[in-house]
Enzyme design. Structure first.
Site, PDB file in Angstrom:
ATOM      1  N   SER A   1       0.793  -1.235   0.000  1.00  0.00           N
ATOM      2  CA  SER A   1       0.000   0.000   0.000  1.00  0.00           C
ATOM      3  C   SER A   1       0.824   1.283   0.000  1.00  0.00           C
ATOM      4  O   SER A   1       0.251   2.365  -0.144  1.00  0.00           O
ATOM      5  CB  SER A   1      -0.949   0.008   1.197  1.00  0.00           C
ATOM      6  OG  SER A   1      -1.961  -0.932   0.965  1.00  0.00           O
TER       7      SER A   1
ATOM      8  N   TYR B   1      -4.289  -2.434  -9.879  1.00  0.00           N
ATOM      9  CA  TYR B   1      -4.098  -2.338  -8.422  1.00  0.00           C
ATOM     10  C   TYR B   1      -3.157  -3.430  -7.901  1.00  0.00           C
ATOM     11  O   TYR B   1      -2.180  -3.147  -7.202  1.00  0.00           O
ATOM     12  CB  TYR B   1      -5.470  -2.414  -7.727  1.00  0.00           C
ATOM     13  CG  TYR B   1      -5.376  -2.495  -6.223  1.00  0.00           C
ATOM     14  CD1 TYR B   1      -5.104  -1.364  -5.465  1.00  0.00           C
ATOM     15  CD2 TYR B   1      -5.523  -3.712  -5.562  1.00  0.00           C
ATOM     16  CE1 TYR B   1      -4.983  -1.445  -4.082  1.00  0.00           C
ATOM     17  CE2 TYR B   1      -5.405  -3.798  -4.186  1.00  0.00           C
ATOM     18  CZ  TYR B   1      -5.134  -2.667  -3.454  1.00  0.00           C
ATOM     19  OH  TYR B   1      -5.004  -2.745  -2.091  1.00  0.00           O
TER      20      TYR B   1
ATOM     21  N   TYR C   1      -4.449   3.511   8.321  1.00  0.00           N
ATOM     22  CA  TYR C   1      -5.813   2.989   8.487  1.00  0.00           C
ATOM     23  C   TYR C   1      -6.322   3.249   9.904  1.00  0.00           C
ATOM     24  O   TYR C   1      -6.139   4.343  10.421  1.00  0.00           O
ATOM     25  CB  TYR C   1      -5.868   1.486   8.133  1.00  0.00           C
ATOM     26  CG  TYR C   1      -5.104   1.185   6.879  1.00  0.00           C
ATOM     27  CD1 TYR C   1      -5.553   1.690   5.662  1.00  0.00           C
ATOM     28  CD2 TYR C   1      -3.916   0.465   6.895  1.00  0.00           C
ATOM     29  CE1 TYR C   1      -4.844   1.460   4.505  1.00  0.00           C
ATOM     30  CE2 TYR C   1      -3.209   0.227   5.743  1.00  0.00           C
ATOM     31  CZ  TYR C   1      -3.671   0.736   4.548  1.00  0.00           C
ATOM     32  OH  TYR C   1      -2.974   0.520   3.414  1.00  0.00           O
TER      33      TYR C   1
ATOM     34  N   VAL D   1       1.325  -3.803   3.799  1.00  0.00           N
ATOM     35  CA  VAL D   1       1.334  -5.089   4.504  1.00  0.00           C
ATOM     36  C   VAL D   1       2.591  -5.920   4.217  1.00  0.00           C
ATOM     37  O   VAL D   1       2.794  -6.966   4.822  1.00  0.00           O
ATOM     38  CB  VAL D   1       0.062  -5.954   4.235  1.00  0.00           C
ATOM     39  CG1 VAL D   1      -1.151  -5.364   4.916  1.00  0.00           C
ATOM     40  CG2 VAL D   1      -0.162  -6.184   2.760  1.00  0.00           C
TER      41      VAL D   1
ATOM     42  N   LYS E   1       0.254   3.444  -2.927  1.00  0.00           N
ATOM     43  CA  LYS E   1      -0.921   4.327  -3.040  1.00  0.00           C
ATOM     44  C   LYS E   1      -0.536   5.808  -2.946  1.00  0.00           C
ATOM     45  O   LYS E   1      -1.250   6.674  -3.451  1.00  0.00           O
ATOM     46  CB  LYS E   1      -1.949   3.958  -1.965  1.00  0.00           C
ATOM     47  CG  LYS E   1      -2.500   2.536  -2.139  1.00  0.00           C
ATOM     48  CD  LYS E   1      -3.315   2.095  -0.929  1.00  0.00           C
ATOM     49  CE  LYS E   1      -3.775   0.644  -1.065  1.00  0.00           C
ATOM     50  NZ  LYS E   1      -4.447   0.147   0.156  1.00  0.00           N
TER      51      LYS E   1
HETATM   52  N1  GLN Z   1      -2.416  -5.381  -1.775  1.00  0.00           N
HETATM   53  C1  GLN Z   1      -2.847  -5.337  -0.409  1.00  0.00           C
HETATM   54  C2  GLN Z   1      -4.320  -5.647  -0.307  1.00  0.00           C
HETATM   55  O1  GLN Z   1      -5.047  -5.279  -1.165  1.00  0.00           O
HETATM   56  C3  GLN Z   1      -2.536  -3.988   0.129  1.00  0.00           C
HETATM   57  C4  GLN Z   1      -2.955  -3.803   1.568  1.00  0.00           C
HETATM   58  C5  GLN Z   1      -2.001  -3.005   2.395  1.00  0.00           C
HETATM   59  O2  GLN Z   1      -0.802  -2.934   2.132  1.00  0.00           O
HETATM   60  N2  GLN Z   1      -2.511  -2.431   3.451  1.00  0.00           N
HETATM   61  O3  GLN Z   1      -4.792  -6.265   0.591  1.00  0.00           O
END
Ligand code: GLN
Length: 309
Positions: free
Chosen positions: A64, A191, A241, A259, A67
């Site tokens: 993520s 994505y 988050y 993650v 993003k």
């Molecule tokens: N690719 C991961 C997902 O969609 C990204 C989530 C993350 O890094 N928080 O679950």
């Protein structure tokens, strides 16, 4: 050795000795194979110096953190019209929450939860084929990191494509609400692939310089100072988050987690920082990564909320 070099070496040694490291993200099978006993840190400064410790040159799945870069690109493409597609409030919910998306009628709360990032992918895709959209994302990241060797880990992308049923649910729901323009499979493909980009702490710390230095790096403008400030504000409020409050409370700088265990941190005017340790906590944020950043911002007096007393 100056203060920062001493502190970075100390943090790397302390993190190597930690036994409570969190759990690797096994819901993406390929990420479940990563050795949790790794830790890296890299700090880039305004004068171009870069201070590294631990496994700072090992590449990991940025997940993520990507993003932040897709937000920069989507804002560049459609400007403030983006805020009709995605909100800018903290979610207070898990990054892949389905229930929140439903009661907000398919408009994601912010660009960093998964639904928000799907909206960003859709904006970047508009008028392009998935391969071109991904090419634009990769080109931008290579440009800001000043490193053409950065690439997508196809094994991770495939692993997520095969198991990303929650993300498929989010995308389908958004499409049902007329909140996606391109076919769901295209949006998900872009994505999953940008989440699967592999980078090291050193490369990510380089890539974050434009956020730390008012939109500029290497004497060139990447985006306006106003947009850099706004992206930093979103990172502070939403970058972790439902762990964003705790991160602001303990670390006190804008940050974006993934993650894969990476965190990109921004110390406005001073430094761009990346830490990595694959074990994550219940909110999906790197356990030792946060601890390391807490040590760093405390030791350097880098919290945006005021100096150490
Ligand atoms: N690719 C991961 C997902 O969609 C990204 C989530 C993350 O890094 N928080 O679950």
């Amino acid at each position: 050795m100056d203060k920062l070099e001493g502190l970075v070496a100390e943090i790397a040694a302390e993190m190597a000795a930690q036994t409570e490291r969190g759990k690797v993200a096994s819901y993406i099978p390929q990420l479940g194979k990563v050795d949790p006993k790794q830790f890296g840190i890299a700090v880039t400064l305004a004068d171009g110096r870069i201070v590294c410790g631990g496994d700072a040159d090992t590449r990991f799945s940025i997940q993520s953190i990507s993003k932040v870069f897709t937000l920069t690109l989507a804002l560049g493409k459609i400007g403030d019209a983006l805020w009709r597609r995605v909100g800018r409030e903290p979610s207070g919910n898990p990054f892949n929450s389905i229930v929140q998306l439903e009661y907000e009628r398919g408009k994601p709360r912010n660009p960093f939860i998964n639904a928000g990032a799907l909206a960003l992918a859709d904006v970047i895709l508009s008028g392009h084929r998935p391969r071109e959209a991904l090419g634009d994302i990769l080109h931008f990241i290579r440009h800001v990191a000043d490193d053409d060797s950065i690439a997508i880990d196809q094994g991770v992308a495939r692993s997520e494509q095969e198991t990303g049923f929650r993300n498929a649910a989010l995308a389908n729901y958004m499409r049902a609400c007329d909140m996606l323009e391109s076919p769901v499979d295209f949006v998900l493909g872009v994505y999953f692939h940008h989440c699967a980009i592999a980078m090291s702490c050193r490369q990510l710390a380089m890539a974050g310089r434009y956020l730390a230095f008012s939109g500029r790096q290497d004497g060139r403008t990447v985006l306006s100072p106003e947009r850099a400030r706004r992206i930093n504000a979103l990172m502070l409020m939403c970058g972790h988050y439902d762990g964003s409050g705790e991160f602001a409370f303990r670390v006190g700088i804008p940050g974006k987690s993934g993650v894969g265990g990476g965190i990109l941190g921004v110390v406005p005017g001073r430094a761009s920082v990346c830490v990595w340790s694959p074990g994550i906590d219940e909110q999906g944020n790197s356990r030792l990564g946060r601890l390391a950043l807490e040590r760093l911002t405390q030791g350097m007096g880098w919290s945006v909320f005021g100096p150490q007393g």
